[in-house]
Design a protein around this motif. Structure first.
Motif, PDB file in Angstrom:
ATOM      1  N   ASP A  13    -107.471  69.379 -85.572  1.00  0.00           N
ATOM      2  CA  ASP A  13    -107.396  70.822 -85.742  1.00  0.00           C
ATOM      3  C   ASP A  13    -108.218  71.541 -84.665  1.00  0.00           C
ATOM      4  O   ASP A  13    -109.444  71.411 -84.625  1.00  0.00           O
ATOM      5  N   PHE A  14    -107.543  72.315 -83.827  1.00  0.00           N
ATOM      6  CA  PHE A  14    -108.215  72.978 -82.708  1.00  0.00           C
ATOM      7  C   PHE A  14    -109.071  74.165 -83.140  1.00  0.00           C
ATOM      8  O   PHE A  14    -109.730  74.777 -82.303  1.00  0.00           O
ATOM      9  N   SER A  15    -109.065  74.471 -84.441  1.00  0.00           N
ATOM     10  CA  SER A  15    -109.986  75.517 -84.881  1.00  0.00           C
ATOM     11  C   SER A  15    -111.373  74.912 -85.161  1.00  0.00           C
ATOM     12  O   SER A  15    -112.329  75.635 -85.421  1.00  0.00           O
ATOM     13  N   LYS A  16    -111.498  73.588 -85.088  1.00  0.00           N
ATOM     14  CA  LYS A  16    -112.796  72.928 -85.308  1.00  0.00           C
ATOM     15  C   LYS A  16    -113.640  73.000 -84.029  1.00  0.00           C
ATOM     16  O   LYS A  16    -113.083  72.951 -82.918  1.00  0.00           O
ATOM     17  N   LEU A  18    -115.915  71.315 -81.671  1.00  0.00           N
ATOM     18  CA  LEU A  18    -115.786  70.614 -80.395  1.00  0.00           C
ATOM     19  C   LEU A  18    -114.321  70.315 -80.044  1.00  0.00           C
ATOM     20  O   LEU A  18    -113.897  70.438 -78.887  1.00  0.00           O
ATOM     21  N   ILE A  19    -113.535  69.968 -81.056  1.00  0.00           N
ATOM     22  CA  ILE A  19    -112.123  69.612 -80.850  1.00  0.00           C
ATOM     23  C   ILE A  19    -111.392  70.719 -80.079  1.00  0.00           C
ATOM     24  O   ILE A  19    -110.576  70.442 -79.206  1.00  0.00           O
ATOM     25  N   GLY A  20    -111.687  71.964 -80.467  1.00  0.00           N
ATOM     26  CA  GLY A  20    -110.976  73.091 -79.866  1.00  0.00           C
ATOM     27  C   GLY A  20    -111.784  73.809 -78.789  1.00  0.00           C
ATOM     28  O   GLY A  20    -111.444  74.939 -78.409  1.00  0.00           O
ATOM     29  N   ASN A  21    -112.831  73.164 -78.299  1.00  0.00           N
ATOM     30  CA  ASN A  21    -113.680  73.818 -77.294  1.00  0.00           C
ATOM     31  C   ASN A  21    -112.947  73.955 -75.948  1.00  0.00           C
ATOM     32  O   ASN A  21    -112.427  72.980 -75.412  1.00  0.00           O
ATOM     33  N   ARG A  22    -112.915  75.180 -75.419  1.00  0.00           N
ATOM     34  CA  ARG A  22    -112.121  75.437 -74.201  1.00  0.00           C
ATOM     35  C   ARG A  22    -112.595  74.641 -73.003  1.00  0.00           C
ATOM     36  O   ARG A  22    -111.801  74.034 -72.298  1.00  0.00           O
ATOM     37  N   LEU A  23    -113.926  74.665 -72.812  1.00  0.00           N
ATOM     38  CA  LEU A  23    -114.453  73.978 -71.626  1.00  0.00           C
ATOM     39  C   LEU A  23    -114.238  72.475 -71.733  1.00  0.00           C
ATOM     40  O   LEU A  23    -113.821  71.816 -70.771  1.00  0.00           O
ATOM     41  N   ALA A  24    -114.490  71.943 -72.940  1.00  0.00           N
ATOM     42  CA  ALA A  24    -114.336  70.488 -73.133  1.00  0.00           C
ATOM     43  C   ALA A  24    -112.886  70.083 -72.889  1.00  0.00           C
ATOM     44  O   ALA A  24    -112.617  69.046 -72.267  1.00  0.00           O
ATOM     45  N   ASN A  25    -111.947  70.908 -73.339  1.00  0.00           N
ATOM     46  CA  ASN A  25    -110.534  70.559 -73.137  1.00  0.00           C
ATOM     47  C   ASN A  25    -110.103  70.767 -71.689  1.00  0.00           C
ATOM     48  O   ASN A  25    -109.306  69.996 -71.158  1.00  0.00           O
ATOM     49  N   ALA A  26    -110.675  71.779 -71.050  1.00  0.00           N
ATOM     50  CA  ALA A  26    -110.386  71.943 -69.615  1.00  0.00           C
ATOM     51  C   ALA A  26    -110.897  70.727 -68.855  1.00  0.00           C
ATOM     52  O   ALA A  26    -110.286  70.283 -67.872  1.00  0.00           O
ATOM     53  N   ALA A  27    -111.997  70.150 -69.339  1.00  0.00           N
ATOM     54  CA  ALA A  27    -112.551  68.952 -68.680  1.00  0.00           C
ATOM     55  C   ALA A  27    -111.808  67.685 -69.117  1.00  0.00           C
ATOM     56  O   ALA A  27    -112.127  66.590 -68.637  1.00  0.00           O
ATOM     57  N   GLY A  28    -110.850  67.823 -70.037  1.00  0.00           N
ATOM     58  CA  GLY A  28    -110.004  66.670 -70.377  1.00  0.00           C
ATOM     59  C   GLY A  28    -110.318  65.994 -71.703  1.00  0.00           C
ATOM     60  O   GLY A  28    -109.876  64.868 -71.947  1.00  0.00           O
ATOM     61  N   LEU A  29    -111.035  66.673 -72.602  1.00  0.00           N
ATOM     62  CA  LEU A  29    -111.396  66.027 -73.879  1.00  0.00           C
ATOM     63  C   LEU A  29    -110.161  65.523 -74.637  1.00  0.00           C
ATOM     64  O   LEU A  29    -110.116  64.371 -75.067  1.00  0.00           O
ATOM     65  N   HIS A  30    -109.157  66.386 -74.793  1.00  0.00           N
ATOM     66  CA  HIS A  30    -107.987  66.015 -75.595  1.00  0.00           C
ATOM     67  C   HIS A  30    -107.292  64.789 -75.000  1.00  0.00           C
ATOM     68  O   HIS A  30    -106.968  63.835 -75.723  1.00  0.00           O
ATOM     69  N   VAL A  31    -107.112  64.796 -73.712  1.00  0.00           N
ATOM     70  CA  VAL A  31    -106.434  63.663 -73.056  1.00  0.00           C
ATOM     71  C   VAL A  31    -107.303  62.404 -73.155  1.00  0.00           C
ATOM     72  O   VAL A  31    -106.794  61.298 -73.382  1.00  0.00           O
ATOM     73  N   ALA A  32    -108.610  62.568 -73.037  1.00  0.00           N
ATOM     74  CA  ALA A  32    -109.508  61.410 -73.171  1.00  0.00           C
ATOM     75  C   ALA A  32    -109.409  60.818 -74.579  1.00  0.00           C
ATOM     76  O   ALA A  32    -109.393  59.589 -74.750  1.00  0.00           O
ATOM     77  N   ARG A  33    -109.309  61.677 -75.580  1.00  0.00           N
ATOM     78  CA  ARG A  33    -109.176  61.184 -76.962  1.00  0.00           C
ATOM     79  C   ARG A  33    -107.876  60.397 -77.104  1.00  0.00           C
ATOM     80  O   ARG A  33    -107.821  59.384 -77.777  1.00  0.00           O
ATOM     81  N   SER A 240    -101.305  76.497 -81.655  1.00  0.00           N
ATOM     82  CA  SER A 240    -102.168  75.359 -82.018  1.00  0.00           C
ATOM     83  C   SER A 240    -101.573  74.562 -83.180  1.00  0.00           C
ATOM     84  O   SER A 240    -101.768  73.364 -83.274  1.00  0.00           O
ATOM     85  N   GLU A 241    -100.834  75.234 -84.067  1.00  0.00           N
ATOM     86  CA  GLU A 241    -100.017  74.567 -85.089  1.00  0.00           C
ATOM     87  C   GLU A 241    -100.780  73.489 -85.855  1.00  0.00           C
ATOM     88  O   GLU A 241    -100.248  72.403 -86.124  1.00  0.00           O
ATOM     89  N   GLY A 242    -102.029  73.790 -86.168  1.00  0.00           N
ATOM     90  CA  GLY A 242    -102.849  72.844 -86.935  1.00  0.00           C
ATOM     91  C   GLY A 242    -103.043  71.518 -86.210  1.00  0.00           C
ATOM     92  O   GLY A 242    -103.413  70.513 -86.812  1.00  0.00           O
ATOM     93  N   GLY A 243    -102.758  71.489 -84.923  1.00  0.00           N
ATOM     94  CA  GLY A 243    -102.905  70.242 -84.159  1.00  0.00           C
ATOM     95  C   GLY A 243    -101.674  69.359 -84.243  1.00  0.00           C
ATOM     96  O   GLY A 243    -101.621  68.306 -83.623  1.00  0.00           O
TER      97      GLY A 243
END
Ligand SMILES: O=C(O)CCC(=O)C(=O)O
Ligand SMILES: [Fe+2]
Length: 306
Positions: A13-16, A18-33, A240-243
């Motif tokens: 859920d991207f409303s959480k 760290l999961i939905g943190n903009r900078l972390a995702n720009a740095a590739g968090l989602h893809v790393a997961r 975001s559709e609940g992820g």
């Protein structure tokens, strides 16, 4: 609550925080997961080797993300389990008549007072789940404990499963003007996860069968790019559709994916899928039904337990 360890759970859920943190995702968090989860999955698959009988089916599942195994149980065993499952579901519908629903979207669980199961609506679509139990469904319980079922399901997902992962499942399509979100192409989450439907009655084209985009279970570079772009949008609160990201048919084409496959199935067929590939529920007229034994459990990809 701020919990940095959420990144190593199945949380989508991207409303959480760290999961939905903009900078972390720009740095590739989602893809790393995604990439870390893929690595864990491969280790789990290696730990749960399929039997020789199951191997070709599991290989196909790994390749395509979906497979249908016809005549899954011996005929006499199938007839016993169908008899018990269909009666349990039909009796339950008589004893606890379902309500109608006109609210779109993914509804909450509505547990029965007698503890036998629950209803949940996807828009107008009714989902009724009945728990398996030694008193009410002994044949179903012994079937899911027997090697045929256990070896197949455990090898498919790379982990063992509790009885609670399996239910008797009745699905009935509702009025088409009350939107069922499961009828839009989506992926359930960002990591490999298994669902199955072992059909007790035929699931022909008129029942709104499961539809799957073969090969969409694979993290190729196009898909990872799509995931990255969507994670940036989702972290800004867009689509975001609940992820459980949805995809338009055009997006599926742009990803180089084939036409979707409609998974019609005869009774006694096991349809099993990795629902982090794109899929949807087929369309059908109001009242069309599917009866199955259903399995689903979503666990953290980053550990090995059941
Ligand atoms: O009922 C179906 O065919 C699939 C629904 C779905 O999207 C799901 O269970 O994840
Ligand atoms: Fe789904």
């Amino acid at each position: 609550m701020w919990n940095p360890l959420a990144v190593v759970t199945s949380e989508k859920d991207f409303s959480k925080p760290l999961i939905g943190n903009r900078l972390a995702n720009a740095a590739g968090l989602h893809v790393a997961r995604i990439m870390a989860a893929d690595g864990f999955d491969r280790m789990r698959w290696a730990m749960w080797k399929p039997t020789a009988e199951n191997k070709p089916w599991i290989d196909t599942l790994r390749r395509d993300g979906v497979v249908a195994v016809p005549n899954f149980l011996p005929q006499d065993q199938f007839e016993k389990v169908r008899e018990e499952g269909v009666s349990a579901l039909r009796n339950s519908l008589t004893a606890i008549p379902p309500r109608d629903n006109r609210l779109p979207g993914f509804g909450a669980k509505e547990p029965f007072k007698d503890g036998t199961g629950f209803d949940r609506f996807d828009g107008g679509t009714l989902n009724r789940f009945l728990f398996v139990s030694p008193q009410r469904t002994p044949v179903t319980l012994s079937t899911i404990h027997a090697p045929r079922f256990r070896n197949f399901y455990a090898a498919a997902q790379g982990r063992d499963f509790p009885d609670s992962a399996i239910t008797l499942y009745y699905m009935r399509h509702g009025p088409q003007d009350v939107h069922d979100d499961q009828k839009d192409f989506h992926r359930d989450t960002f990591h490999f996860t298994i669902k199955f439907w072992y059909f007790l009655e035929d699931a022909g084209p008129e029942t709104g069968p499961f539809i799957y985009v073969k090969g969409s279970n694979r993290s190729d570079s196009k898909r990872l790019k799509w995931e990255y772009d969507r994670s940036l949008k989702a972290s800004r609160g867009i689509r975001s559709e609940g992820g459980a990201f949805r995809a338009t048919e055009q997006e599926l084409k742009d990803l180089g994916l084939p036409e979707p496959t409609v998974m019609t199935a005869k009774a006694n067929t096991m349809v099993i899928a990795d629902t982090h590939g794109f899929h949807r529920r087929g369309d059908a007229v109001e009242g069309a039904e599917r009866l199955s034994i259903y399995g689903g459990m979503r666990r953290s990809p980053y550990w090995f337990g059941s």
